[in-house]
Design an enzyme around this catalytic site. Sequence first.
Site, short mmCIF file in Angstrom:
data_model
loop_
_atom_site.label_atom_id
_atom_site.label_comp_id
_atom_site.label_asym_id
_atom_site.label_seq_id
_atom_site.Cartn_x
_atom_site.Cartn_y
_atom_site.Cartn_z
N LEU A 50 -62.18 16.82 -70.49
CA LEU A 50 -63.37 16.20 -69.92
C LEU A 50 -64.59 17.11 -69.98
O LEU A 50 -65.72 16.63 -70.13
CB LEU A 50 -63.09 15.79 -68.47
CG LEU A 50 -62.01 14.72 -68.27
CD1 LEU A 50 -61.80 14.45 -66.79
CD2 LEU A 50 -62.39 13.43 -69.00
N ASP A 98 -63.37 33.35 -65.74
CA ASP A 98 -61.99 33.12 -65.30
C ASP A 98 -62.03 32.71 -63.84
O ASP A 98 -62.28 33.54 -62.96
CB ASP A 98 -61.16 34.40 -65.48
CG ASP A 98 -59.69 34.20 -65.11
OD1 ASP A 98 -59.34 33.11 -64.59
OD2 ASP A 98 -58.91 35.14 -65.31
N ASN A 125 -66.41 22.00 -63.75
CA ASN A 125 -65.35 21.13 -64.20
C ASN A 125 -63.97 21.81 -64.20
O ASN A 125 -62.95 21.13 -64.06
CB ASN A 125 -65.69 20.64 -65.62
CG ASN A 125 -64.48 20.12 -66.36
OD1 ASN A 125 -63.99 19.03 -66.10
ND2 ASN A 125 -63.99 20.93 -67.31
N TYR A 213 -52.65 19.59 -54.76
CA TYR A 213 -53.78 19.25 -55.64
C TYR A 213 -54.75 18.33 -54.89
O TYR A 213 -55.96 18.58 -54.88
CB TYR A 213 -53.28 18.56 -56.91
CG TYR A 213 -54.42 18.09 -57.79
CD1 TYR A 213 -55.12 18.98 -58.60
CD2 TYR A 213 -54.83 16.75 -57.78
CE1 TYR A 213 -56.18 18.56 -59.39
CE2 TYR A 213 -55.89 16.33 -58.57
CZ TYR A 213 -56.55 17.23 -59.36
OH TYR A 213 -57.61 16.80 -60.12
N LYS A 217 -58.77 19.37 -53.56
CA LYS A 217 -60.00 18.62 -53.83
C LYS A 217 -60.63 18.13 -52.53
O LYS A 217 -61.87 18.05 -52.41
CB LYS A 217 -59.70 17.45 -54.76
CG LYS A 217 -59.25 17.85 -56.15
CD LYS A 217 -60.37 18.54 -56.92
CE LYS A 217 -60.01 18.77 -58.38
NZ LYS A 217 -61.12 19.37 -59.16
#
Length: 343
Positions: A50, A98, A125, A213, A217
């Site tokens: 993406l 990194d 991203n 995960y 977010k």
Amino acid sequence: MVGSKDLQPSTIGFGKVFYDNQFKKKPVWPGPNTTLEGKTAIVTGANTGLGYEAALQLLGLKLSKLIVAVRSLERGGVAAANFRKQFPKATIEVWQLDMSSYTSVQAFATRVENQLSRIDIVLLNAGVSRLEFAANKNTGHEETVQVNYLSTVLLATLLLPILKVKGKTGGEPARLTIVSAALTLAAKFPNREANPLLESFDDPKKYDQQDNYNSSKLLAHMWLWKLVHFVSADDVIVNLSDPAWCRGTELTRDAKGPLMKGAVKLFGTLGRTPKVGASCFVDAIVNHGKESHGCFLMSWQIHPFAAFLYTLEGKVVIERLWEETLTELDFVGARGILESMKA
């Protein structure tokens, strides 16, 4: 101006939200007169998936300069060569970053400040989803939370004052968009009562790949909830953007074994194309203005945060996370940096 915080929490089950978001919504593309000519953008993780597609779309809008921020300079160089072939008029540079290393994040931000005369757009991203528990070798934190939240917030914090000064051209504020996920709306967040909170993610015995995960977010949503008290939309517009489930990305690159790889491949056939997924980021950057500051964008429109954030308990956890995050990032003076953004 109505933002995500001002909307009513969604009462629709996540299954329906996922279905509508994944299959019923239609892309909103930039208008025919949209141009990024003269502007400079940074896209992290722009060498693949993406990030690569978003960079292509920004360049297609006549972006003048692109910084490809990647961990591997070799892979970044391959992507940059492809970009240059398609957009020979654009200046494209590959810079090392990194996101698992605070030192690398700091060095990158310093380079931005010292080497760029202007910076208009930042798309954060880069992210990971570990199938197995992995502790970051530098901090000891669980790697998904380290990359998706802590390092991302560190980089955003360091770039905000630079964007305020070098991105406010012609009265138009700079843009900072962070890649998010609709899965935040499904986060179980079982450790919400933990105190300290961030350390509670570091216990391998309690590791849940999917929920870690989702929660990593969700933490960014909580951070943004507080950030708008420090950052004005007149200086930098900060928002979150969800691309929905997309095929052809490397987010599940850690998948092992034929069964797991087969499941990823099968589910991937249902995903959006990278072009459509990345259009969500470009939409957040060029189609939405100050009204999107502090907002979560999903399906090309402003969407409520997870319902938990609107509760009394949620607001307590938001405050706890905010203070722990500032303490974690005290080595760069994060609190002072954000306070300075009010001036």
